[in-house]
Design an enzyme around this catalytic site. Sequence first.
Site: not given
Length: 628
Positions: A156, A198, A235, A264, A266
């Site tokens: 990030e 990432n 996400h 990750e 979702d």
Amino acid sequence: MIRRSLAALAAAALAATGLAVLVPTSAEAATTLGASAAQTGRYFGTAISAGKLNDATYTTIANREFDMVTAENEMKLDATEPNQNQFNYTAGDRVANWATSNGKRLRGHTLAWHSQQPGWMQNLSGTALRNAMLNHVTQVATHYRGKIYAWDVVNEAFADGSSGARRDSNLQRTGNDWIEVSFRAARAADPGAKLCYNDYNIDNVDHAKTKAVVAMVRDFKSRGVPIDCVGLQAHFNSGNPLPSNFQTTLSTFAGLGVDVQITELDIQGSGTDQANKYRQVTNACLAISRCNGITVWGVRDTDSWRPGDTPLLFDGNGNKKAAYTATLDALNGGSTPPSDCRNGYVALTYDDGPNPGTTPALLNALRAAGVRATMFNTGQNAAANAALIAAQASAGMWIANHSYTHPHMLTLSTAAMSSELSRTQTAIQNAGGGTPKLFRPPYGETNATLESVASGLGLKTITWDVDSQDWNGATTAQIVQAAGRLTNGQSILMHDQYAATVAAIPQIVSDLRSRGLCAGMISPATGRAVAPDATNPPPGGCTATYSDGQSWPDRFNGQVAVTGASNWTVTVTVRAPQRIIATWNAAVSWDTTGNVMTARPNGSGNTFGFTVLHGGNQTRPTVTCTAT
Ligand code: XIL
């Protein structure tokens, strides 16, 4: 001649531990996310939380479904270096040990990040912070050296919004080169791990943040900075929706010469909408050869960091959601292999056909889903559309009697009842549909007189257990929901002539499969749904399904179940240096390479088995079936 082949499964990762452990049973191996992803050389992972490793529901699902593990928090900076130069790997090692002892690979997350820093680090700046960061990268990567498939080296580092700039952070303020020096330190500490950058909100290739990461990766590759992969957190929610160009984004990163991983995942939502988004993400990864795999950020919705979004593949009770089935189907190339029918059979039934405007689409949908159904045709429609009766037969459907004119049968004389039924038998026979053995009275209206007329004509009278309500305007979702109530032996009432009914087929079939149920035929003896017999098999077609049996360190047993024909030829292909050292319940012969075994019935039924000495190659055999 129709040939269908089912590539069997890739290695059971368990065996990689070298321990004599029990391999999961066939059904699990054939129908889990990890095994399905492995068929294309990919992984399917989950975030694991050390604190949940004593929750048996959690570990059962995690162990069964996933073959890659990311520690959700336990390898982050605050967890691993709570005090400067005092490293604590207790929780991280718990996750790592759980992964390795269950034969799973590990993603490392994360070495350098502005968030979840220990307090001491938050208070550092300048050279002291730069040195502390590099020491952290080196120490942690060294501790886990050799155990990590890929590290999220830097997490990030870019700002949201339209600037395309780096995120302001204490690490960024140590100098713009903080990212590349972290990658070089990680490479030196663990040369075997892939090194990833990432981030979130880099899913839309047209957005400034994504473009900025693309530019950084291009620059790193051109200058020899050791970067191997880009992790897209993925996400997705209403504020950050799954973009339609997600696959293009993956291919853009891959085109820079790095791997991509969905790290990750979702997706906020529920039901079909959420399922379709999971399918889109999975298909996007499958379409890009450098997309190595997908990790979801937790097991059940209740394990999620955003539980209110219900963003995961299992509900709070550990049940598979529609999103799970969609993901599994996508991993299996659009459909999941026939299930093991461990919970029995149900009958899909369609009344009132055949109709020129609807029957072809219905048959196509059933064929595409790999299922056979029972067609309760009216005699008048059969007489008017003889070719469609033949089409039903050649698609392997069971053809049954639904009266000639669809009257209220109980208002008729016995003679008129008999005429309704016998004229229908004749119309179906004349059209090539064989002699029906089942009769469903229109409107389900029946009594003893009608049933004795029917049985005099060799017909068993049946109604239904579940009414889909398609005749009453039910939506596709409502029809799917109705089918969700079917249990072993039951049948569901549907109709030939509704688009909503046809549209429900893929979801009905996925749902049945996820519940261990198969579409079967209705037994003329009992009126209950049972396994298909040789009645009207699709011509030339058969399906061979491989499943794992027992295994030992040096060998494993496999079993092949054949459906659709009783005169079959199955080829079983093993990969060198594997050797088949024993077989049972089939007559076998070999090609000159010794890798292809041809099996035919030997009077022991339609399931046979064999033992493979694997010689280190855990790949499961490929099987094809030809009806003879
Ligand atoms: C989240 C965890 O899931 C939470 O338990 C924790 O409280 C905060 O971090 N991006 C990342 C992950 O890279 O590490 C974050 O995980 C979610 C967003």
